[in-house]
Design an enzyme around this catalytic site. Structure first.
Site, mmCIF file in Angstrom:
data_model
loop_
_atom_site.group_PDB
_atom_site.id
_atom_site.type_symbol
_atom_site.label_atom_id
_atom_site.label_comp_id
_atom_site.label_asym_id
_atom_site.label_seq_id
_atom_site.Cartn_x
_atom_site.Cartn_y
_atom_site.Cartn_z
ATOM 1 N N ASP A 93 48.774 30.820 38.650
ATOM 2 C CA ASP A 93 48.197 29.700 38.519
ATOM 3 C C ASP A 93 48.078 29.541 36.917
ATOM 4 O OD1 ASP A 93 46.305 27.548 39.698
ATOM 5 O OD2 ASP A 93 45.198 28.435 37.916
ATOM 6 N N TYR A 121 44.885 25.639 29.554
ATOM 7 C CA TYR A 121 44.671 27.197 29.467
ATOM 8 C C TYR A 121 45.598 27.550 28.249
ATOM 9 C CZ TYR A 121 43.121 27.240 34.430
ATOM 10 O OH TYR A 121 42.389 26.885 35.563
ATOM 11 N N LYS A 130 48.761 22.477 35.915
ATOM 12 C CA LYS A 130 47.873 21.426 36.115
ATOM 13 C C LYS A 130 47.978 20.524 34.917
ATOM 14 C CE LYS A 130 44.744 24.821 38.204
ATOM 15 N NZ LYS A 130 44.765 26.040 37.209
ATOM 16 N N HIS A 140 44.141 18.329 37.396
ATOM 17 C CA HIS A 140 43.018 19.135 37.301
ATOM 18 C C HIS A 140 41.623 18.899 37.637
ATOM 19 C CE1 HIS A 140 42.368 22.956 34.225
ATOM 20 N NE2 HIS A 140 41.629 22.966 35.314
ATOM 21 N N LEU A 175 35.710 35.495 42.483
ATOM 22 C CA LEU A 175 34.753 36.727 42.158
ATOM 23 C C LEU A 175 33.415 36.234 41.631
ATOM 24 C CD1 LEU A 175 37.523 39.369 41.172
ATOM 25 C CD2 LEU A 175 36.260 38.983 43.236
ATOM 26 N N ASN A 205 42.729 44.016 43.328
ATOM 27 C CA ASN A 205 42.612 42.705 44.016
ATOM 28 C C ASN A 205 43.691 42.523 44.899
ATOM 29 O OD1 ASN A 205 40.293 42.415 42.222
ATOM 30 N ND2 ASN A 205 41.124 41.075 40.748
HETATM 31 P P1 NAP Z 1 37.224 35.149 38.742
HETATM 32 O O1 NAP Z 1 38.566 35.293 39.174
HETATM 33 O O2 NAP Z 1 36.126 34.713 39.678
HETATM 34 O O3 NAP Z 1 36.559 36.300 37.767
HETATM 35 C C1 NAP Z 1 37.323 36.705 36.885
HETATM 36 C C2 NAP Z 1 36.474 37.984 36.406
HETATM 37 O O4 NAP Z 1 36.450 38.960 37.089
HETATM 38 C C3 NAP Z 1 37.172 38.375 35.016
HETATM 39 O O5 NAP Z 1 36.273 38.738 33.906
HETATM 40 C C4 NAP Z 1 37.775 39.693 35.464
HETATM 41 O O6 NAP Z 1 37.935 40.842 34.349
HETATM 42 C C5 NAP Z 1 36.792 40.104 36.551
HETATM 43 N N1 NAP Z 1 37.493 40.794 37.475
HETATM 44 C C6 NAP Z 1 38.603 40.722 38.162
HETATM 45 N N2 NAP Z 1 39.026 41.576 39.129
HETATM 46 C C7 NAP Z 1 37.936 42.269 39.039
HETATM 47 C C8 NAP Z 1 37.646 43.455 39.690
HETATM 48 N N3 NAP Z 1 38.311 44.207 40.609
HETATM 49 N N4 NAP Z 1 36.670 44.297 39.247
HETATM 50 C C9 NAP Z 1 35.830 43.816 38.342
HETATM 51 N N5 NAP Z 1 35.929 42.841 37.616
HETATM 52 C C10 NAP Z 1 37.086 41.982 37.999
HETATM 53 O O7 NAP Z 1 37.005 33.738 37.718
HETATM 54 P P2 NAP Z 1 37.807 32.693 37.228
HETATM 55 O O8 NAP Z 1 38.894 33.136 36.079
HETATM 56 O O9 NAP Z 1 37.106 31.835 36.708
HETATM 57 O O10 NAP Z 1 38.685 32.036 38.310
HETATM 58 C C11 NAP Z 1 40.070 32.597 38.577
HETATM 59 C C12 NAP Z 1 41.162 31.634 38.342
HETATM 60 O O11 NAP Z 1 41.080 30.364 39.093
HETATM 61 C C13 NAP Z 1 41.156 31.275 36.839
HETATM 62 O O12 NAP Z 1 41.961 32.350 35.972
HETATM 63 C C14 NAP Z 1 42.117 29.923 36.857
HETATM 64 O O13 NAP Z 1 43.416 30.327 36.906
HETATM 65 C C15 NAP Z 1 41.536 29.337 38.062
HETATM 66 N N6 NAP Z 1 40.471 28.311 37.816
HETATM 67 C C16 NAP Z 1 40.603 26.997 38.007
HETATM 68 C C17 NAP Z 1 39.682 26.143 37.789
HETATM 69 C C18 NAP Z 1 39.879 24.607 37.936
HETATM 70 O O14 NAP Z 1 39.101 23.593 37.390
HETATM 71 N N7 NAP Z 1 40.880 24.087 38.593
HETATM 72 C C19 NAP Z 1 38.693 26.404 37.112
HETATM 73 C C20 NAP Z 1 38.271 27.692 37.107
HETATM 74 C C21 NAP Z 1 39.189 28.733 37.306
HETATM 75 P P3 NAP Z 1 39.251 41.193 33.633
HETATM 76 O O15 NAP Z 1 39.951 39.789 33.309
HETATM 77 O O16 NAP Z 1 38.914 42.101 32.593
HETATM 78 O O17 NAP Z 1 40.227 41.679 34.632
#
Ligand code: NAP
Length: 284
Positions: A49, A54, A79, A112, A193, A244
């Site tokens: 994704d 980004y 997006k 988006h 997460l 994960n």
């Molecule tokens: P997330 O996936 O909920 O959390 C990411 C965080 O968790 C990072 O700091 C990562 O650290 C850590 N992490 C991941 N796996 C882990 C594990 N097994 N143990 C401990 N820590 C862990 O947050 P997110 O990045 O906001 O959401 C995921 C994706 O969704 C985004 O990257 C993006 O592609 C998409 N997104 C879309 C929108 C939208 O508006 N459509 C908005 C937000 C996000 P490390 O990086 O150090 O591994």
């Protein structure tokens, strides 16, 4: 690096077959992003994704090109950013995305964010044309409310295969999920997460201990065990990526699923408990 078995679990949605677990890449750019994408594909991920916003489409494309996986085996999403929702901008910016990604089509193109002034019909019609032209395989939306998603689906003939929204154990999405199930579409859970907050959750850790799994794995399992739900955790290094990915070799019982359901709203309570006294009086 040893190649791991590809993730085979998918959600079928409006003609798309979407791998249940994908790699999020927000806030991962440059070489780090390329390495994460390559490592994820090596570990069996088949869904990545990204987004115009980004600033990492080139890095994502480099990771896909570097991996020992055929391009057609990877489900790739990007997006359209808010400034690119007029018909001409949809066409031009998607071509620019494809160029940066180094591919001739993406599997999924999303709006988006909903825009208050650009009519959704205009954007979706241009996206549907790109679909007809073979530049994008499927189209969908992100951050649309239930009502906005319903209205958008009525505005265009092509199926809108997903609504990508914030969804994790502290967030209730039962209404949107029921709509997606009824319509045979998918709900893609972003920040699954809770941007790292779920990783230290004692209830998730307690459930995980019974299965030899971490709190993060329980949060992801809870999502992918729900019908029509796809999760796209972001992880940078190989350890988190591998952790994960390992959520398809165990199941949560109905009682454990219900315990996670009960965490709804508790992140706000926990943040409030950690806040200084003056903040604790604010009704979150
Ligand atoms: P997330 O996936 O909920 O959390 C990411 C965080 O968790 C990072 O700091 C990562 O650290 C850590 N992490 C991941 N796996 C882990 C594990 N097994 N143990 C401990 N820590 C862990 O947050 P997110 O990045 O906001 O959401 C995921 C994706 O969704 C985004 O990257 C993006 O592609 C998409 N997104 C879309 C929108 C939208 O508006 N459509 C908005 C937000 C996000 P490390 O990086 O150090 O591994």
């Amino acid at each position: 690096m040893s190649q791991r078995a590809p993730i085979e679990e998918t959600v079928e949605a409006g003609g798309a077959s979407i791998p249940k677990l994908g790699l999020g890449t927000w806030q991962n750019t440059g070489e780090s992003c390329t390495e994460s994408v390559e490592a994820a594909l090596d570990l069996g991920y088949r869904h990545v994704d990204t987004a115009q916003m980004y600033d990492n489409e080139r890095a994502v494309g480099d990771g896909i090109a570097a991996a020992d996986v055929d391009r057609e085996d990877v489900f790739l999403t990007t997006k359209l950013w808010r400034s690119n929702l007029r018909a001409d901008d949809v066409r031009a910016s998607t071509r620019a995305s494809l160029d940066r990604l180094g591919v001739d089509r993406v599997d999924l193109l999303l709006i988006h964010w909903p825009h208050p002034r650009v009519p959704v019909e205009e954007t979706l019609s241009a996206m549907a044309e790109l679909r007809d032209d073979g530049l994008v395989e499927h189209i969908g939306v992100a951050n649309f409310t239930r009502e906005q998603y319903r209205a958008a689906r009525e505005a265009v003939d092509a199926p809108l295969v997903t609504d990508q929204v914030l969804y994790h154990p502290y967030r209730d999405r039962s209404g949107l999920r029921a709509d997606c199930e009824a319509a045979g579409l998918s709900l893609t859970a972003y920040s699954p997460l809770a941007r790292g907050d779920a990783v230290g959750d004692p209830v998730l850790a307690d459930i995980g201990a019974r299965h030899g799994k971490s709190a993060a794995q329980v949060a992801l399992r809870w999502l992918v065990q729900q019908d029509q739900v796809v999760a796209i955790p972001k992880a940078t290094g190989r350890d988190h990526l591998a952790e994960n990915r390992a959520v398809f070799d165990f199941s949560l019982t109905d009682e454990e699923m219900a315990r996670v359901d009960d965490l709804r709203g508790s992140l706000w309570r926990r943040l409030k408990d950690r806040a200084p006294a003056v903040m604790r009086r604010v009704p979150f």
